[in-house]
Design a protein around this motif. Sequence first.
Motif, PDB file in Angstrom:
ATOM      1  N   SER A  50       3.174   1.020  -4.055  1.00  0.00           N
ATOM      2  CA  SER A  50       2.024   1.657  -5.104  1.00  0.00           C
ATOM      3  C   SER A  50       2.043   3.375  -4.638  1.00  0.00           C
ATOM      4  O   SER A  50       2.482   3.792  -3.627  1.00  0.00           O
ATOM      5  CB  SER A  50       0.418   1.245  -4.398  1.00  0.00           C
ATOM      6  OG  SER A  50       0.397  -0.248  -4.637  1.00  0.00           O
ATOM      7  N   HIS A  90      -3.988   0.843  -7.361  1.00  0.00           N
ATOM      8  CA  HIS A  90      -2.387   0.373  -7.016  1.00  0.00           C
ATOM      9  C   HIS A  90      -1.748   0.806  -8.082  1.00  0.00           C
ATOM     10  O   HIS A  90      -0.938   0.201  -8.661  1.00  0.00           O
ATOM     11  CB  HIS A  90      -2.307  -0.953  -6.688  1.00  0.00           C
ATOM     12  CG  HIS A  90      -2.957  -1.347  -5.249  1.00  0.00           C
ATOM     13  ND1 HIS A  90      -3.877  -2.429  -5.231  1.00  0.00           N
ATOM     14  CD2 HIS A  90      -2.685  -1.084  -4.043  1.00  0.00           C
ATOM     15  CE1 HIS A  90      -4.263  -2.447  -3.928  1.00  0.00           C
ATOM     16  NE2 HIS A  90      -3.572  -1.878  -3.087  1.00  0.00           N
ATOM     17  N   GLU A 145       0.802  -1.008   0.111  1.00  0.00           N
ATOM     18  CA  GLU A 145      -0.103   0.041  -0.233  1.00  0.00           C
ATOM     19  C   GLU A 145       0.815   1.372   0.049  1.00  0.00           C
ATOM     20  O   GLU A 145       0.494   2.436  -0.606  1.00  0.00           O
ATOM     21  CB  GLU A 145      -0.741  -0.076   1.249  1.00  0.00           C
ATOM     22  CG  GLU A 145      -1.831  -1.501   1.596  1.00  0.00           C
ATOM     23  CD  GLU A 145      -2.774  -1.751   0.326  1.00  0.00           C
ATOM     24  OE1 GLU A 145      -3.136  -1.020  -0.226  1.00  0.00           O
ATOM     25  OE2 GLU A 145      -2.450  -3.152   0.325  1.00  0.00           O
TER      26      GLU A 145
END
Length: 280
Positions: free
Chosen positions: A51, A63, A47
């Motif tokens: 991304s 993402h 996360e």
Amino acid sequence: MNIIKASEIEEISSTGDTVIIDARGGADAEDRFDTGHLDGAMFVNLETDLSKKVENPADGGRHPLPDAEKIGQLLGQLGITPKTKVIVYDDKRGAMAAARFWWMLKAAGHEEVYVVSGGLEAIIKEGLTISQDALTLLTEYPDYPFEEWLLPTVSLKEVEQAVSNPDYVVIDVRENYRYKGESEPIDLVAGHIPGAINIPYVENMGEDGNFLSSEYLKQKYTAALAGKDPEKIIVHCGSGVTACHTLLALEDAGIAGANLYVGSWSEWSRNDKPIATGEI
């Protein structure tokens, strides 16, 4: 060789200059890592590390790829140089953040990167040491020399053009119920890109969660893709993560050069594009 067994980790690591990466996604990714990981592994977060955050997934999906500069800094902090051997695994049998990290390293031009087949589950079964101790990122390091993504990606517009071109094939690797539009647990709209075929990423693995043999994958994808030029194969999923698992399977099958649609369904379904349901 891009895929290794858990039993090969120690042999590869013993040759020196090896970094082991535990890559996980989800809001509790770091908590899961802290609970238990392969001894000596360093943590990367899907996360926040793999991304780029966007306010609206309609612009690049859930993402999107981070900037090259950020990845160059991250790899340097992890102690990875162009000569480093990198072993990566996740706790989703290699199907999530591990495959994404593999693709990103290959797209950065890195040569030696190996995904552990079966992920953490296979590592535990192999009896390798599991630890709760975390290694810290380096504070003094050279950035990894990386300026742009070298593996092919396609934009939403390019996918829109490809689905109407018989020379191209668009592969949706999500589970069949999501492809058919029976339900959608993550994105806002159920269904699939019209013209895309469905080859779920889970079909790359056996019941034990390990990748199927290179020979089997070659036969499977050669038949499914009917001789299509790899440069005209586009692979997508929900947000550009599990698609990398299929790109890894294709590479292992000797079919290199397929395109990643990073935005995937999370982008397509938020841009008022045509949506199909049922089988193709």
